[in-house]
Scaffold this motif. Structure first.
Motif, mmCIF file in Angstrom:
data_model
loop_
_atom_site.group_PDB
_atom_site.id
_atom_site.type_symbol
_atom_site.label_atom_id
_atom_site.label_comp_id
_atom_site.label_asym_id
_atom_site.label_seq_id
_atom_site.Cartn_x
_atom_site.Cartn_y
_atom_site.Cartn_z
ATOM 1 N N THR A 1 57.753 53.362 38.569
ATOM 2 C CA THR A 1 57.191 54.690 38.809
ATOM 3 C C THR A 1 57.909 55.349 39.987
ATOM 4 N N PRO A 2 58.642 56.430 39.753
ATOM 5 C CA PRO A 2 59.372 57.105 40.841
ATOM 6 C C PRO A 2 58.435 57.521 41.966
ATOM 7 N N GLY A 3 58.827 57.184 43.184
ATOM 8 C CA GLY A 3 58.047 57.555 44.356
ATOM 9 C C GLY A 3 56.890 56.629 44.676
ATOM 10 N N GLU A 4 56.604 55.685 43.790
ATOM 11 C CA GLU A 4 55.502 54.741 44.022
ATOM 12 C C GLU A 4 55.938 53.692 45.046
ATOM 13 N N ARG A 5 55.087 53.411 46.014
ATOM 14 C CA ARG A 5 55.405 52.435 47.062
ATOM 15 C C ARG A 5 54.240 51.477 47.246
ATOM 16 N N THR A 6 54.541 50.299 47.735
ATOM 17 C CA THR A 6 53.492 49.335 48.054
ATOM 18 C C THR A 6 53.921 48.556 49.285
ATOM 19 N N ASN A 7 53.158 47.514 49.637
ATOM 20 C CA ASN A 7 53.492 46.723 50.821
ATOM 21 C C ASN A 7 53.399 45.241 50.488
ATOM 22 N N LEU A 8 53.836 44.404 51.429
ATOM 23 C CA LEU A 8 53.902 42.967 51.170
ATOM 24 C C LEU A 8 52.521 42.347 50.981
ATOM 25 N N ALA A 9 51.519 42.856 51.700
ATOM 26 C CA ALA A 9 50.161 42.321 51.555
ATOM 27 C C ALA A 9 49.626 42.589 50.151
ATOM 28 N N TYR A 10 49.902 43.776 49.626
ATOM 29 C CA TYR A 10 49.444 44.106 48.276
ATOM 30 C C TYR A 10 50.148 43.227 47.242
ATOM 31 N N ILE A 11 51.425 42.985 47.445
ATOM 32 C CA ILE A 11 52.160 42.103 46.540
ATOM 33 C C ILE A 11 51.577 40.700 46.576
ATOM 34 N N LYS A 12 51.223 40.224 47.780
ATOM 35 C CA LYS A 12 50.611 38.894 47.895
ATOM 36 C C LYS A 12 49.294 38.853 47.114
ATOM 37 N N LYS A 13 48.495 39.918 47.246
ATOM 38 C CA LYS A 13 47.251 39.996 46.479
ATOM 39 C C LYS A 13 47.528 39.890 44.979
ATOM 40 N N MET A 14 48.532 40.618 44.500
ATOM 41 C CA MET A 14 48.814 40.657 43.070
ATOM 42 C C MET A 14 49.382 39.334 42.551
ATOM 43 N N THR A 15 50.138 38.620 43.376
ATOM 44 C CA THR A 15 50.676 37.338 42.921
ATOM 45 C C THR A 15 49.596 36.253 42.917
ATOM 46 N N ILE A 16 48.613 36.368 43.814
ATOM 47 C CA ILE A 16 47.444 35.474 43.741
ATOM 48 C C ILE A 16 46.641 35.796 42.478
ATOM 49 N N LYS A 17 46.482 37.077 42.200
ATOM 50 C CA LYS A 17 45.787 37.493 40.974
ATOM 51 C C LYS A 17 46.523 36.956 39.745
ATOM 52 N N ASN A 18 47.855 37.041 39.753
ATOM 53 C CA ASN A 18 48.652 36.506 38.654
ATOM 54 C C ASN A 18 48.368 35.019 38.452
ATOM 55 N N HIS A 19 48.222 34.290 39.564
ATOM 56 C CA HIS A 19 47.974 32.849 39.448
ATOM 57 C C HIS A 19 46.593 32.582 38.849
ATOM 58 N N PHE A 20 45.586 33.364 39.242
ATOM 59 C CA PHE A 20 44.268 33.240 38.622
ATOM 60 C C PHE A 20 44.362 33.509 37.118
ATOM 61 N N GLU A 21 45.114 34.537 36.763
ATOM 62 C CA GLU A 21 45.244 34.894 35.350
ATOM 63 C C GLU A 21 46.000 33.820 34.572
ATOM 64 N N LEU A 22 46.973 33.192 35.226
ATOM 65 C CA LEU A 22 47.690 32.087 34.606
ATOM 66 C C LEU A 22 46.737 30.936 34.290
ATOM 67 N N ILE A 23 45.952 30.527 35.291
ATOM 68 C CA ILE A 23 45.016 29.413 35.086
ATOM 69 C C ILE A 23 43.985 29.780 34.017
ATOM 70 N N ASN A 24 43.505 31.031 34.040
ATOM 71 C CA ASN A 24 42.572 31.486 33.020
ATOM 72 C C ASN A 24 43.189 31.355 31.632
ATOM 73 N N ASN A 25 44.442 31.725 31.505
ATOM 74 C CA ASN A 25 45.142 31.654 30.220
ATOM 75 C C ASN A 25 45.348 30.207 29.777
ATOM 76 N N ILE A 26 45.693 29.332 30.725
ATOM 77 C CA ILE A 26 45.914 27.921 30.407
ATOM 78 C C ILE A 26 44.617 27.250 29.963
ATOM 79 N N LEU A 27 43.539 27.529 30.683
ATOM 80 C CA LEU A 27 42.263 26.880 30.388
ATOM 81 C C LEU A 27 41.653 27.380 29.086
#
Length: 315
Positions: A289-315
């Motif tokens: 998305t042009p002009g869209e910005r984020t920060n490292l803390a938000y990325i950390k939140k999203m990668t933790i969320k990704n891990h929850f979603e991974l475990i949910n998918n595996i289980l």
């Protein structure tokens, strides 16, 4: 059953709140060790968790952060948490320095709360501890941190529900160090924990067990993304790094460089990740998305969320 051990930093709690439906759906347990004097973010998480009856295990004796050694402040925080979420489970950390007085006090002070013991070492009187657990109808589980105690010590608690928590992140001194192993083995515990004699398994998500307060200006940005290998025999962690440099740079530039590599990998090699990871979808959408910005803390939140979603998918 999956157990995730987090330390109640803001982005960790936000990740939990964003995944509560999937956490409850697969009967996951979230262990939270509070590390902040401020209770605002923790209490917001507890309110949301109480609305869906999510299983949260709140550590009453934190071993790091601002509450370490401050029993009065920690107790006030716990009492407030119980008021907000009467069904919240409490966890108590034991190791070779823990006294019998401390253990007995934990069981006596909170007679109405479900309880678990977290073993970060070998408590000196395992039989006494086991007797306390077996005599408490609200006792739930013995949670062992991998590598902190012997197999013979763990076997003392075979009459109880046992959980093994493994730290899958091979942490490096600096973010740039992850360039030496871009793709690494993270865990296969979800496949073999029962063969090892446990009834539950867990990890520290993509954060790892190492606790550190803040840091200086970033020279390298890194995105840790977990996913299963194509054979479904192990979880891998892929480190997407910004380009090498020797001096600090504008963080937005660093993030953009890491995003570019993430998008290329997912799009060209593992588009299947997008089938189960809304977190990964969102990260790529930000990049595109042009002009869209984020920060490292938000990325950390999203990668933790990704891990929850991974475990949910595996289980």
């Amino acid at each position: 059953m999956y157990y995730c051990y987090l330390r109640a930093k803001q982005y960790e709690l936000l990740a939990v709140r964003s995944c509560l439906t999937k956490i409850v759906q697969k009967n996951m347990a979230i262990i939270i060790e509070p590390v902040r004097e401020s209770n605002r973010d923790l209490y917001s998480c507890l309110r949301d968790a109480s609305n869906v009856d999510a299983r949260l295990i709140l550590i009453v004796n934190p071993k790091c952060g601002e509450l370490e050694g401050n029993e009065r402040l920690a107790q006030d925080l716990i009492e407030g948490a119980i008021e907000l979420y009467p069904q919240v489970e409490l966890g108590f950390i034991v190791d070779d320095t823990t006294s019998s007085t401390q253990v007995i006090s934990f069981f006596n002070i909170y007679p109405q709360q479900a309880k678990s013991i977290v073993h970060k070492g070998s408590y000196v009187n395992s039989q006494q501890l086991l007797n306390l657990e077996l005599s408490d109808n609200l006792f739930k589980s013995n949670i062992f941190i991998d590598g902190k105690c012997s197999a013979s010590y763990v076997s003392n608690f075979n009459q109880t529900f046992k959980v093994l928590i493994h730290d899958g992140l091979n942490r490096t001194q600096t973010n740039a160090g992850y360039a030496n192993n871009i793709i690494e083995f993270f865990s296969d515990l979800y496949l073999n924990y029962r063969q090892l004699g446990f009834q539950g398994f867990g990890d520290f998500s993509i954060v790892g067990d190492h606790f550190v307060e803040g840091g200086g200006q970033a020279v390298t940005a890194v995105i840790h993304l977990t996913y299963e290998n194509v054979d479904h025999t192990e979880i891998l962690v892929h480190h997407f790094l910004s380009d090498p440099r020797v001096a600090a740079e504008d963080v937005a530039i660093l993030i953009d460089e890491a995003f570019e590599k993430l998008e290329a990998f997912v799009t060209n090699q593992r588009p299947d990740i997008l089938n189960w990871s809304s977190a990964c979808q969102e990260l790529i959408a930000i990049y595109n998305t042009p002009g869209e910005r984020t920060n490292l803390a938000y990325i950390k939140k999203m990668t933790i969320k990704n891990h929850f979603e991974l475990i949910n998918n595996i289980l």
